[in-house]
Scaffold this motif. Structure first.
Motif, short mmCIF file in Angstrom:
data_model
loop_
_atom_site.label_atom_id
_atom_site.label_comp_id
_atom_site.label_asym_id
_atom_site.label_seq_id
_atom_site.Cartn_x
_atom_site.Cartn_y
_atom_site.Cartn_z
N SER A 68 0.81 -1.21 0.00
CA SER A 68 0.00 0.00 0.00
C SER A 68 0.85 1.26 0.00
N LEU A 69 2.12 1.17 0.47
CA LEU A 69 3.01 2.32 0.48
C LEU A 69 3.86 2.40 -0.78
N VAL A 70 4.40 1.26 -1.21
CA VAL A 70 5.35 1.25 -2.32
C VAL A 70 4.66 1.49 -3.66
N VAL A 71 3.57 0.82 -3.90
CA VAL A 71 2.90 0.93 -5.20
C VAL A 71 2.50 2.37 -5.51
N PRO A 72 1.88 3.10 -4.57
CA PRO A 72 1.60 4.51 -4.87
C PRO A 72 2.85 5.34 -5.12
N CYS A 73 3.93 5.02 -4.37
CA CYS A 73 5.19 5.74 -4.60
C CYS A 73 5.72 5.51 -6.00
N ILE A 74 5.58 4.25 -6.49
CA ILE A 74 6.04 3.94 -7.85
C ILE A 74 5.21 4.70 -8.87
N TYR A 75 3.90 4.70 -8.68
CA TYR A 75 3.03 5.44 -9.60
C TYR A 75 3.35 6.93 -9.57
N LEU A 76 3.55 7.46 -8.34
CA LEU A 76 3.85 8.88 -8.22
C LEU A 76 5.18 9.21 -8.89
N SER A 77 6.20 8.34 -8.74
CA SER A 77 7.50 8.55 -9.38
C SER A 77 7.37 8.56 -10.89
N LEU A 78 6.60 7.60 -11.41
CA LEU A 78 6.40 7.54 -12.85
C LEU A 78 5.68 8.80 -13.35
N LEU A 79 4.67 9.24 -12.58
CA LEU A 79 3.94 10.44 -12.98
C LEU A 79 4.84 11.67 -12.97
N LEU A 80 5.65 11.81 -11.91
CA LEU A 80 6.57 12.96 -11.84
C LEU A 80 7.61 12.91 -12.94
N THR A 81 8.11 11.71 -13.24
CA THR A 81 9.08 11.56 -14.34
C THR A 81 8.46 11.98 -15.67
N LEU A 82 7.22 11.53 -15.88
CA LEU A 82 6.53 11.89 -17.12
C LEU A 82 6.33 13.40 -17.20
N LEU A 83 5.92 14.01 -16.09
CA LEU A 83 5.73 15.47 -16.07
C LEU A 83 7.04 16.20 -16.33
N LEU A 84 8.14 15.68 -15.74
CA LEU A 84 9.45 16.29 -15.96
C LEU A 84 9.86 16.20 -17.42
N LEU A 85 9.63 15.03 -18.02
CA LEU A 85 9.98 14.86 -19.43
C LEU A 85 9.15 15.80 -20.31
N LEU A 86 7.88 15.93 -19.98
CA LEU A 86 7.02 16.85 -20.74
C LEU A 86 7.48 18.29 -20.58
N LEU A 87 7.89 18.65 -19.34
CA LEU A 87 8.39 19.99 -19.10
C LEU A 87 9.65 20.26 -19.91
N LEU A 88 10.59 19.29 -19.89
CA LEU A 88 11.83 19.46 -20.63
C LEU A 88 11.56 19.53 -22.13
N LEU A 89 10.61 18.70 -22.60
CA LEU A 89 10.26 18.73 -24.02
C LEU A 89 9.64 20.08 -24.38
N GLY A 90 8.78 20.59 -23.49
CA GLY A 90 8.18 21.90 -23.74
C GLY A 90 9.22 23.00 -23.78
N LEU A 91 10.19 22.96 -22.85
CA LEU A 91 11.26 23.95 -22.84
C LEU A 91 12.10 23.87 -24.10
N ARG A 92 12.39 22.65 -24.54
CA ARG A 92 13.18 22.49 -25.76
C ARG A 92 12.44 23.06 -26.98
N MET A 93 11.13 22.79 -27.05
CA MET A 93 10.35 23.30 -28.18
C MET A 93 10.28 24.83 -28.13
N TRP A 94 10.16 25.39 -26.93
CA TRP A 94 10.11 26.84 -26.78
C TRP A 94 11.44 27.48 -27.21
N LEU A 95 12.54 26.89 -26.79
CA LEU A 95 13.85 27.41 -27.16
C LEU A 95 14.11 27.24 -28.65
N HIS A 96 13.65 26.13 -29.21
CA HIS A 96 13.81 25.91 -30.65
C HIS A 96 13.04 26.98 -31.43
N ALA A 97 11.84 27.31 -30.94
CA ALA A 97 11.06 28.34 -31.62
C ALA A 97 11.75 29.70 -31.53
#
Length: 518
Positions: A26-55
């Protein structure tokens, strides 16, 4: 009848184990999901920054109509060898690629771009063939060593990344060149900015030599006494250096082109960055031609050190011997060793007071900031303490013509930095016809003060006693013997000329520059 023995497990133990596993799940599984979600958000943020700088880069290219190359050099007014590399690099690229625009990120405040260029002319005798744009950064204090009394490397690493981000958001280039050794800016420009990246490495931020100093518990400017005398702290610092070296290697390996300034630096960068196919030695530019008009053959020296202090024939003035050091007032330059060795030299000739009166130590260098200025004050205090106040001259941030005059008048060119990456000041001394005495390590030992066409080009030493003894040896040489060494040294430094640098630098950058428009 055979007896049957039955073993029973206590039901409560199985229940506790199951409860524990359910709780863990009950503790680990939510942490794994939360880590995956934060990683995905970070990747999206970095991708957005890269697209902004490219523009932003695309819009800038549409407005300017061409490619842009940016140099990251927070200390443009420091007046050292790194600054000569910057100006010569810009000059060479401007001549070769007239359609490309050039930008310099600088952290200098209180000066204009024109004042920076005027300072480059006064110090290095260099003028650029066309304008360069300066982007002034406002957070240079993030890379100042004084901002981080402890864990300095880590602090400067993070600080350089923030400063690099400030530079990237201010101007997005097509090609980014780190010309000061801030390797942790390279992945930011490459992966977020989408730029091609190149680096010119003057000195590895961390090296195996530094780790050996800590491992062997030796006290140096970057290894305080309270650490060197404590086994536990020394072990912790070695682990810290090893982790930092790993990160440094990963950051540096992002570079598309890697140029290093000496054989010594090459060995360390290959060990840390592990990119041999992209790495080459490009010796830094030394303005040797500007010193070649200093005559070697018409000096009116006296016959050796043993006649120092005696009057020349006809009652003319006696020959004064100056020992000149050229280098920024940084702790690793070890000006304290120069002063102490000079003091020992004077004590070695105590029976000849008149000869001692004709010796002077001249310390020439640039001050980057208040810390350097305070270091000069401490060095002046050391001179007073040793009774050398009237024998040692400090010349700070002097114009090129005055530097040339001082080197032309000098008898010995002095250098004391341990593991100096290269040593432009040494080359300038050799070109000016000064007999060089350098530290027996790093670039001076491996690249500069080496035999040329079978002839000696200078001298090496490694401690106060050997420096004092070698200075005495040089002064005791006859003018003819000293002239032979000086001639060989002057011939040998042609391989470090501005022209040689430009040829090698342009060759290394050719692939990146030719593909800028793609």
């Amino acid at each position: 009848m055979a007896e049957h023995h039955h073993h029973y497990h206590h039901p409560s133990s199985s229940l506790c184990l199951c409860d524990f596993m359910r709780l863990l799940g009950s503790l680990v599984v939510p942490c794994i999901y939360l880590s995956l979600l934060l990683t995905l958000l970070l990747l999206l943020l970095l991708l957005g920054l890269r697209m902004w700088l490219h523009a932003r880069r695309k819009a800038r290219r549409a407005q300017d109509g061409g490619a842009a190359v940016a140099f990251f050099h927070p200390y443009c007014t420091a007046g050292g060898g790194g600054e000569r590399v910057l100006w010569c690099s810009l000059r060479a690229l401007m001549h070769r690629y007239p359609a490309v625009s050039f930008v310099v990120y600088t952290g200098d405040q209180g000066v204009t771009g024109q004042q920076i260029l005027d300072g480059a002319y006064l110090r290095f005798n260099i003028t650029l063939p066309r304008p360069v744009t300066f982007v002034f950064l406002h957070h240079r204090m993030l890379v100042e060593a004084t901002s981080y009394p402890h864990f300095t490397l880590l602090g400067q690493m993070l600080g350089s990344m923030f400063l690099g981000w400030e530079a990237l958001t201010a101007f997005v280039p097509d090609l980014y060149v780190d010309s000061m050794g801030y390797a942790f800016t390279l992945p930011i420009f490459r992966y977020l900015g989408g730029c091609k990246v190149a680096s010119y490495v003057h000195y590895p931020t961390v090296s195996t030599d530094m780790m050996c100093v800590v491992r062997e518990r030796n006290s140096r400017f970057n290894n305080a006494d309270f650490i060197s005398t404590n086994l536990v702290l020394s072990v912790v610092k070695v682990v810290y250096y090893c982790c930092f070296a790993l990160l440094y290697g990963l950051a540096g390996s992002c570079s598309d082109v890697i140029m290093v300034n000496s054989t010594w630096t090459l060995g360390h960068i290959l060990a840390l960055w592990r990119s041999p196919s992209r790495t080459s030695v490009v010796y830094p530019p030394c303005d040797v031609r500007a010193f070649l008009d200093i005559p070697l053959d018409n000096e009116e020296e006296m016959e050796g050190w043993e006649k120092l202090g005696s009057e020349e024939e006809g009652g003319r003035d006696r020959k004064c011997h100056s020992i000149v050091s050229v280098g920024q007032f940084r702790p690793e330059k070890n000006h304290r060793l120069q002063i102490r060795a000079f003091h020992k030299l004077l004590n070695r000739k105590a029976v000849w007071p008149e000869g001692r009166d004709l010796l002077r130590l001249v310390l020439i260098g640039g001050c980057r900031n208040q810390e350097d200025e305070e270091r000069v004050l401490m060095l002046r205090g050391l001179c007073q303490e040793l009774g050398l106040g009237d024998r040692v001259d400090f010349k700070l941030n002097i114009p090129f013509e005055e530097l040339k005059r001082e080197l032309g008048d000098a008898t010995i060119g002095l250098h004391t930095m341990w593991n100096e990456h290269f040593g432009i000041g040494i080359v300038e001394c050799m070109a000016a016809g000064t007999t060089v005495l350098a530290h027996k390590s790093g670039g001076p030992k491996m690249d500069i003060v080496v035999p040329y066409e079978g002839s000696q080009t200078g001298f090496l030493a490694n401690c106060e006693d050997t420096y004092a003894a070698t200075m005495e040896t040089i002064l005791a040489l006859s003018p003819t013997a000293r002239l032979g060494i000086r001639r060989s040294a002057r011939r040998s430094v042609e391989r470090f000329s501005d022209q040689e640098f430009e040829v090698c630098f342009l060759a290394a950058m050719e692939t990146l520059m030719s593909n800028l428009g793609q």
